[in-house]
Design a protein around this motif. Structure first.
Motif, PDB file in Angstrom:
ATOM      1  N   ILE A  93       0.844  -1.315  -0.093  1.00 36.07           N
ATOM      2  CA  ILE A  93      -0.043   0.020   0.074  1.00 36.07           C
ATOM      3  C   ILE A  93       1.067   1.173  -0.072  1.00 36.07           C
ATOM      4  CG2 ILE A  93      -1.605   1.321   1.391  1.00 36.07           C
ATOM      5  CD1 ILE A  93      -3.090  -0.680   0.001  1.00 36.07           C
ATOM      6  N   ASP A  94       2.125   1.184   0.819  1.00 36.97           N
ATOM      7  CA  ASP A  94       2.620   2.607   0.952  1.00 36.97           C
ATOM      8  C   ASP A  94       3.629   3.093  -0.066  1.00 36.97           C
ATOM      9  OD1 ASP A  94       4.545   0.213   1.857  1.00 36.97           O
ATOM     10  OD2 ASP A  94       5.673   1.726   1.812  1.00 36.97           O
ATOM     11  N   ILE A  95       3.962   2.354  -1.060  1.00 33.50           N
ATOM     12  CA  ILE A  95       5.101   2.638  -2.019  1.00 33.50           C
ATOM     13  C   ILE A  95       4.323   3.791  -3.091  1.00 33.50           C
ATOM     14  CG2 ILE A  95       6.386   2.113  -3.981  1.00 33.50           C
ATOM     15  CD1 ILE A  95       6.352  -0.789  -2.515  1.00 33.50           C
ATOM     16  N   PHE A  96       3.232   3.545  -3.499  1.00 35.41           N
ATOM     17  CA  PHE A  96       2.617   4.393  -4.377  1.00 35.41           C
ATOM     18  C   PHE A  96       2.205   5.859  -3.771  1.00 35.41           C
ATOM     19  CE2 PHE A  96      -1.185   6.376  -6.312  1.00 35.41           C
ATOM     20  CZ  PHE A  96      -0.683   6.337  -7.736  1.00 35.41           C
ATOM     21  N   LEU A  97       1.752   5.716  -2.584  1.00 30.60           N
ATOM     22  CA  LEU A  97       1.200   6.910  -1.815  1.00 30.60           C
ATOM     23  C   LEU A  97       2.371   7.427  -1.182  1.00 30.60           C
ATOM     24  CD1 LEU A  97      -1.920   5.266   0.100  1.00 30.60           C
ATOM     25  CD2 LEU A  97      -1.890   6.895  -2.019  1.00 30.60           C
ATOM     26  N   MET A  98       3.213   6.870  -0.531  1.00 31.65           N
ATOM     27  CA  MET A  98       4.586   7.660  -0.210  1.00 31.65           C
ATOM     28  C   MET A  98       5.306   8.636  -1.164  1.00 31.65           C
ATOM     29  SD  MET A  98       5.741   8.119   2.955  1.00 31.65           S
ATOM     30  CE  MET A  98       5.366   6.503   4.117  1.00 31.65           C
ATOM     31  N   ASN A  99       5.070   8.270  -2.381  1.00 26.48           N
ATOM     32  CA  ASN A  99       6.043   8.706  -3.452  1.00 26.48           C
ATOM     33  C   ASN A  99       5.420  10.335  -3.606  1.00 26.48           C
ATOM     34  OD1 ASN A  99       8.443   7.617  -4.519  1.00 26.48           O
ATOM     35  ND2 ASN A  99       7.075   5.853  -4.892  1.00 26.48           N
ATOM     36  N   ALA A 100       4.319  10.484  -3.078  1.00 22.05           N
ATOM     37  CA  ALA A 100       3.685  11.867  -2.925  1.00 22.05           C
ATOM     38  C   ALA A 100       4.237  12.708  -1.887  1.00 22.05           C
ATOM     39  CB  ALA A 100       2.387  11.744  -2.758  1.00 22.05           C
ATOM     40  N   PHE A 101       5.311  11.952  -0.860  1.00 20.25           N
ATOM     41  CA  PHE A 101       5.844  12.798   0.170  1.00 20.25           C
ATOM     42  C   PHE A 101       7.292  12.772   0.312  1.00 20.25           C
ATOM     43  CE2 PHE A 101       1.551  11.519   1.137  1.00 20.25           C
ATOM     44  CZ  PHE A 101       1.061  12.784   1.752  1.00 20.25           C
ATOM     45  N   ILE A 102       7.969  11.344  -0.350  1.00 18.86           N
ATOM     46  CA  ILE A 102       9.297  11.323  -0.396  1.00 18.86           C
ATOM     47  C   ILE A 102       9.634  10.160  -1.307  1.00 18.86           C
ATOM     48  CG2 ILE A 102       9.388   9.719   1.805  1.00 18.86           C
ATOM     49  CD1 ILE A 102      11.962  11.268   2.398  1.00 18.86           C
ATOM     50  N   TYR A 103      10.664  10.075  -1.765  1.00 21.87           N
ATOM     51  CA  TYR A 103      10.929   8.905  -2.961  1.00 21.87           C
ATOM     52  C   TYR A 103      10.944   7.649  -2.127  1.00 21.87           C
ATOM     53  CZ  TYR A 103      12.599   6.073  -6.371  1.00 21.87           C
ATOM     54  OH  TYR A 103      12.913   4.966  -7.235  1.00 21.87           O
ATOM     55  N   ASP A 104      10.187   6.688  -2.412  1.00 22.31           N
ATOM     56  CA  ASP A 104      10.134   5.102  -1.833  1.00 22.31           C
ATOM     57  C   ASP A 104      10.259   4.242  -3.040  1.00 22.31           C
ATOM     58  OD1 ASP A 104       9.666   2.975  -0.523  1.00 22.31           O
ATOM     59  OD2 ASP A 104       7.445   3.638   0.076  1.00 22.31           O
ATOM     60  N   LEU A 120       2.986   8.882   6.136  1.00 18.31           N
ATOM     61  CA  LEU A 120       2.306   7.921   7.191  1.00 18.31           C
ATOM     62  C   LEU A 120       1.173   8.460   7.494  1.00 18.31           C
ATOM     63  CD1 LEU A 120       5.143   6.142   9.087  1.00 18.31           C
ATOM     64  CD2 LEU A 120       3.961   5.157   7.412  1.00 18.31           C
ATOM     65  N   GLN A 121       1.121   9.800   7.758  1.00 15.61           N
ATOM     66  CA  GLN A 121       0.015  10.410   8.454  1.00 15.61           C
ATOM     67  C   GLN A 121      -1.452  10.493   7.416  1.00 15.61           C
ATOM     68  OE1 GLN A 121       1.714  14.219   9.575  1.00 15.61           O
ATOM     69  NE2 GLN A 121       1.618  13.655  11.784  1.00 15.61           N
ATOM     70  N   TYR A 122      -0.827  10.688   6.092  1.00 16.06           N
ATOM     71  CA  TYR A 122      -1.684  10.525   5.257  1.00 16.06           C
ATOM     72  C   TYR A 122      -2.383   9.191   4.922  1.00 16.06           C
ATOM     73  CZ  TYR A 122      -3.826  10.576   0.409  1.00 16.06           C
ATOM     74  OH  TYR A 122      -4.639  10.273  -0.735  1.00 16.06           O
ATOM     75  N   ILE A 123      -1.514   8.340   5.045  1.00 17.52           N
ATOM     76  CA  ILE A 123      -2.012   6.813   4.750  1.00 17.52           C
ATOM     77  C   ILE A 123      -2.975   6.369   5.844  1.00 17.52           C
ATOM     78  CG2 ILE A 123      -1.359   4.355   4.351  1.00 17.52           C
ATOM     79  CD1 ILE A 123       1.249   5.446   3.081  1.00 17.52           C
ATOM     80  N   ARG A 124      -2.654   6.928   7.329  1.00 22.50           N
ATOM     81  CA  ARG A 124      -3.137   6.502   8.477  1.00 22.50           C
ATOM     82  C   ARG A 124      -4.585   7.041   8.332  1.00 22.50           C
ATOM     83  NH1 ARG A 124      -5.521   3.894  12.415  1.00 22.50           N
ATOM     84  NH2 ARG A 124      -5.946   4.982  14.187  1.00 22.50           N
ATOM     85  N   LYS A 125      -4.748   8.296   7.836  1.00 19.80           N
ATOM     86  CA  LYS A 125      -5.973   8.986   7.543  1.00 19.80           C
ATOM     87  C   LYS A 125      -7.036   8.173   6.579  1.00 19.80           C
ATOM     88  CE  LYS A 125      -8.219  13.108   5.219  1.00 19.80           C
ATOM     89  NZ  LYS A 125      -7.833  14.060   4.665  1.00 19.80           N
TER      90      LYS A 125
END
Length: 371
Positions: A56-67, A93-98
């Motif tokens: 789940i995190d990879i695609f979404l985290m790349n909107a915050f920092i490179y993953d 993580l805060q965004y994904i937690r939301k």
């Protein structure tokens, strides 16, 4: 990342806010039209050797920092660092937690494997999964299966975060994998063994090992065949890749896949051609957001003493990071209260030493290659 458009006629999301609104629509507006609240807005997988493609995190985290979804290294001006102890990582993580807290991410995403994910994506009669992270349709559905469900999902581009970051994971060094060819000191025929190993990286050999037998799984291109890039094709694929089979290694073992010959060189022999569409989408929607290759960690070699230490640190640190992603997102750990403890725990796991060993190897390799 894949999403499904059914009855909602939604526009493709371009930002984290629009992605959030899309998931809410999947959940709240009966996107599959059966008058039941059975939709799963976003679901992935995190268990198993190939689950990285469904995390789940990879695609979404790349909107915050490179993953990169693997060891999550950052490389800037030849200096190595990690992404997962940075404020930007916490913001991601805060965004994904939301999303999770509002019921937009299925809890199974952190405990299931790809086989179970496919069962959800291939739900009989109608779709229930709205968005699924995947590298290709075969990571989430049955390609050209009887349900035809794989055709219902379409790729979306990298989304932009609140500070303007918009990255796409790029793995430029995965065309050839390290550590798959080893010759021992007791080998009586090193020259012949090396010739064999060299041949296994040949383009034709790769067609055999990755697809199967010539004539049944693939064949050389016919005159006039056009590849995905519009240029003359190199070969025709006769059996959809990812289908259950027993005649190839299916991308395991010794491989060398160039973009030109391997991906672009496959003939487009029917319309519509899904692989052609994915190729075009990659060039149009992901390629513009990939990092410069100078920011991507290259494959590195380590002397025996460092290799042993790296093996231990790699597992300890990255297993901890992965577990804490799940804990922070699901609320099992309080992100605001326990972030500092998380960072200190990483430091206690010898994160500094871990990065130093990689930096030393990187510097030595760079000095050799720039002579």
């Amino acid at each position: 990342m894949k999403k499904i458009k059914l009855l909602l006629f939604l526009k493709e999301p371009t930002t984290t806010e629009e992605f959030y609104q899309m998931l809410k629509a999947f959940k709240e507006k009966d996107s599959n039209g059966n008058q039941k609240a059975d939709e799963i807005p976003l679901v992935g997988a995190s268990v198993g050797a190939v689950s990285q493609k469904n995390q789940i995190d990879i695609f979404l985290m790349n909107a915050f920092i490179y993953d990169d979804g693997d060891k999550r290294f950052l490389l800037n001006n030849d200096k190595i660092d990690v992404a997962y102890n940075k404020p930007e990582w916490k913001n991601g993580l805060q965004y994904i937690r939301k999303l999770y807290k509002e019921g937009l991410i299925d809890s199974q995403s952190f405990t299931q494997d790809r086989n179970n994910l496919k069962k959800i994506a291939e739900n009989p009669d109608l779709a229930i999964a709205g968005a699924i992270p995947a590298h290709s349709p075969s990571d989430m559905t049955i390609v050209e299966g009887s349900s035809g469900r794989w055709l219902d999902y379409q790729p979306i581009a990298s989304i932009k975060g609140p500070t303007g970051i918009q990255k796409a994971t790029w793995l430029p060094y995965d065309k050839s994998r390290l550590g798959h060819f080893v010759m021992t000191s007791t080998n009586k025929y090193p020259e012949a063994t090396m010739r064999w190993g060299d041949f296994m990286y040949d383009f034709e050999a790769n067609l055999h090992t990755n697809f199967g037998n010539e004539g049944s799984a693939w064949e050389w291109a016919n005159p006039g065949d056009v590849g995905r890039d519009g240029q003359p094709a190199k070969y025709r694929l006769l059996v959809p890749f990812g289908r259950l089979q027993n005649q190839s290694w299916s991308q395991s073992g010794l491989i060398y896949k160039t973009d030109k010959d391997w991906f672009a060189g496959q003939a487009v022999i029917k319309q519509p051609d899904k692989e052609k569409m994915f190729y075009d989408v990659t060039k149009q929607k992901y390629d513009p957001y990939k990092p410069d290759i100078s920011q991507i960690m290259p494959p590195l070699y380590f002397p025996p003493a460092d290799a042993k230490q790296i093996a231990e640190l790699d597992k300890t640190i990255n297993d901890y990071v992965k577990s804490m992603i799940a804990r922070f997102v699901t609320g099992d750990a309080d992100l605001d209260k326990e972030w500092d403890t998380y960072v200190k725990t990483l430091d206690g796991m010898n994160l500094k030493k871990y990065v130093e060993i990689y930096q030393r190897s990187y510097d030595a390799q760079k000095a050799t290659t720039t002579k």
